[in-house]
Motif scaffolding. Structure first.
Motif, PDB file in Angstrom:
ATOM      1  N   PHE B  22      -3.988  -4.914  22.873  1.00 14.03           N
ATOM      2  CA  PHE B  22      -2.731  -5.657  22.750  1.00 14.03           C
ATOM      3  C   PHE B  22      -2.543  -6.034  21.294  1.00 14.03           C
ATOM      4  N   THR B  23      -1.414  -5.688  20.732  1.00 10.20           N
ATOM      5  CA  THR B  23      -1.201  -5.929  19.314  1.00 10.20           C
ATOM      6  C   THR B  23       0.271  -6.151  19.011  1.00 10.20           C
ATOM      7  N   THR B  24       0.548  -6.843  17.949  1.00  8.49           N
ATOM      8  CA  THR B  24       1.947  -7.014  17.549  1.00  8.49           C
ATOM      9  C   THR B  24       2.056  -7.023  16.031  1.00  8.49           C
ATOM     10  N   ASP B  25       3.136  -6.464  15.539  1.00 11.55           N
ATOM     11  CA  ASP B  25       3.377  -6.446  14.096  1.00 11.55           C
ATOM     12  C   ASP B  25       4.870  -6.283  13.835  1.00 11.55           C
ATOM     13  N   LEU B  57       0.849   2.511  25.495  1.00 17.90           N
ATOM     14  CA  LEU B  57       1.512   2.646  26.802  1.00 17.90           C
ATOM     15  C   LEU B  57       2.948   2.148  26.748  1.00 17.90           C
ATOM     16  N   ILE B  58       3.110   0.901  26.328  1.00 12.99           N
ATOM     17  CA  ILE B  58       4.429   0.286  26.325  1.00 12.99           C
ATOM     18  C   ILE B  58       4.596  -0.625  25.113  1.00 12.99           C
ATOM     19  N   GLY B  59       5.844  -0.746  24.702  1.00 14.96           N
ATOM     20  CA  GLY B  59       6.157  -1.650  23.599  1.00 14.96           C
ATOM     21  C   GLY B  59       7.380  -2.480  23.934  1.00 14.96           C
ATOM     22  N   VAL B  60       7.455  -3.655  23.347  1.00 17.91           N
ATOM     23  CA  VAL B  60       8.705  -4.416  23.379  1.00 17.91           C
ATOM     24  C   VAL B  60       9.126  -4.673  21.940  1.00 17.91           C
ATOM     25  N   ASN B  61      10.417  -4.514  21.692  1.00 13.84           N
ATOM     26  CA  ASN B  61      10.950  -4.728  20.356  1.00 13.84           C
ATOM     27  C   ASN B  61      10.968  -6.203  19.994  1.00 13.84           C
ATOM     28  N   ALA B 109       5.649  -5.515  19.819  1.00 11.13           N
ATOM     29  CA  ALA B 109       4.390  -5.841  20.471  1.00 11.13           C
ATOM     30  C   ALA B 109       4.058  -4.620  21.325  1.00 11.13           C
ATOM     31  N   VAL B 110       2.807  -4.193  21.288  1.00  7.84           N
ATOM     32  CA  VAL B 110       2.425  -2.936  21.946  1.00  7.84           C
ATOM     33  C   VAL B 110       1.186  -3.141  22.813  1.00  7.84           C
ATOM     34  N   ILE B 111       1.239  -2.568  24.007  1.00 10.45           N
ATOM     35  CA  ILE B 111       0.058  -2.506  24.863  1.00 10.45           C
ATOM     36  C   ILE B 111      -0.455  -1.077  24.866  1.00 10.45           C
TER      37      ILE B 111
END
Lengths: 306, 306
Positions: B22-25, B57-61, B109-111
């Protein structure tokens, strides 16, 4: 991606037994106390997961911070409040991302887990269902009053308590009661989220305006003229989806458009399962809920106010 | 949560067979073209997942947008670029969150998912390992030159290509080669991330400065005086962890501190597995990699430059 379409979280099916719920939310401070702001931001961020019947697993902090203008201790307090609330939700905070910014903003991206057969969407409301709301409304007008130094300490304490409260008990109860549909009430206001649920389900939601619970102080705040900017845009946008039969006070009708921060769950469930909901809700520590309407076959408009 | 500790993603073990990364940038634009910015932001956001051997797998903007000042078409272009790159990565974009802000910022943010036995951490570098880097450095000085209208179109095209490139091939290759450790090279610069890997592994990384690849134009940019703000803070912070034996050009040494956007992977792996890495990398479509050093027993400093 636009505000019109994204109020619920994204769902990703991992396998037959588990799905991930993925959501993110962050915003400028709604209260002055940094730790409370952190708590509220976390409660708000996990709310989308609860609205779908899931359990928050992990979060990452999202921080926009004016490095030069604000002391680092303030950020530490926000993170502490966030972590307290994430602990309460049983979720781990596994890091985060921080950018330097002129204006402080804070929130989290959150992953939750849900068994696919327990997943509650906002689209399943069925004719005859009862509508239940689990938090009173009015956070927008009250925090606007606060920004204008026109909210007394008791009012601040009440609105802070409402916004910091997790929707966990409500979520557990609606899953137990096999609710047909749910959504959390946030920026679009109670009316906007009701319209969303009605449209997604192809039904009409009848809201009994007099039974909509208000945070004590909300009516005073709107009477004194304190309205969040979002109230006007919600009013403008959702007017065309609403039939007003109610003779309720104009200010009360306006409050239906008040944008909520970390609002409660709006749940649609069959009449004969309300008792199961109530029992499970109390069992999970939930204190109050309100019956605020019912689901009708799709009529002239998605929402009718009576 | 601080920039000092969070450069890798958080990991959450779902069960024995799968873990989530799990990460976000997110950041302000590094190039003027909106679609390229979206591509770069997405490539950068999924990079943390690749650095650990996972698959996005998935991201949210995550959008901070000056609604009044910039046209909505510009945001549409950014989202389009992001989606293109997420498609290439095989990941779905499932929504997002947007706030009104004075300064445009975008990211995700990305899983990701990774089998626990394939997980590569930044802590496993072992004595005798070879250090491999999969992208040339210099994005910070070149985008700073761009902001000052001092980068020619060819230079812009080169740095954009580097930043938009996914670390997918590199990730697949290092997993195939059972690499001991990896990290993606981002804001702390090559030197900073090398220090992080050395400290996490209790070893010393010897970097052969002359073999560090530069984007064509990076040396011109720094010679002309274009340095990102982060270069100075990296220099200041990592100096005490570095022993300089190298007689390389001072500017080249400075470039080791250049903060990278969407940089390559720095991978530590046994000498006898470099061939496996090279073959798998080519097989996965990777074009270039560089051997830039080796891992020594922990010496006086975490990093030594030769």
């Amino acid at each position: 991606m636009s505000s019109d379409t994204v109020d619920d979280a994204g769902v990703y099916l991992l396998d037959e037994e588990s799905a991930l719920v993925f959501t993110t939310d962050f915003f400028t401070p709604v209260v002055d106390d940094a730790r409370d702001f952190g708590r509220i931001a976390a409660a708000n961020a996990v709310s989308d997961v609860y609205a779908m019947g899931g359990s928050p697993l992990i979060g990452v902090n999202i921080v926009c911070f004016p490095d030069g203008d604000l002391p680092p201790e303030l950020l530490a307090e926000i993170l502490l409040g966030s972590r307290e609330k994430m602990d309460e939700a049983g979720a781990a905070v596994v890091g985060g991302h921080s950018v330097s910014d002129r204006e402080l903003k804070f929130g989290l991206a959150v992953i939750g887990k849900v068994a696919p057969e327990r997943l509650v969407r906002n689209s399943g409301a069925a004719e005859g269902d009862v509508l239940v709301l689990t938090k009173p409304i009015g956070t927008g007008v009250m925090t606007t009053a606060l920004k204008n130094e026109a909210l007394d300490p008791e009012g601040l304490a009440r609105v802070t308590a409402v916004m910091s409260e997790l929707n966990r008990s409500a979520s557990a109860a609606m899953v137990e009661a096999a609710a047909d549909a749910a959504t959390d009430v946030t920026g679009f206001g109670l009316l906007g989220h009701a319209v969303g649920m009605a449209k997604a389900g192809g039904v009409t939601l009848e809201l009994d305006v007099a039974s909509v619970p208000l945070i004590e102080g909300a009516m005073d705040a709107i009477s004194a003229g304190y309205r969040a900017g979002g109230l006007f845009s919600n009013q403008h946008y959702y007017r065309k989806f609403t039939k007003v039969k109610s003779r309720a006070d104009a200010l009360l009708l306006e409050l239906l458009n008040d944008p909520q921060t970390s609002g409660g769950l709006l749940v649609a469930l069959p009449e004969d399962r309300v008792e199961v909901f109530a029992a499970a809700y109390a069992e999970a520590g939930g204190e109050r809920y309100w019956r605020i309407g019912r689901v009708l076959p799709r009529g002239e408009k998605p929402v009718v106010l009576v």
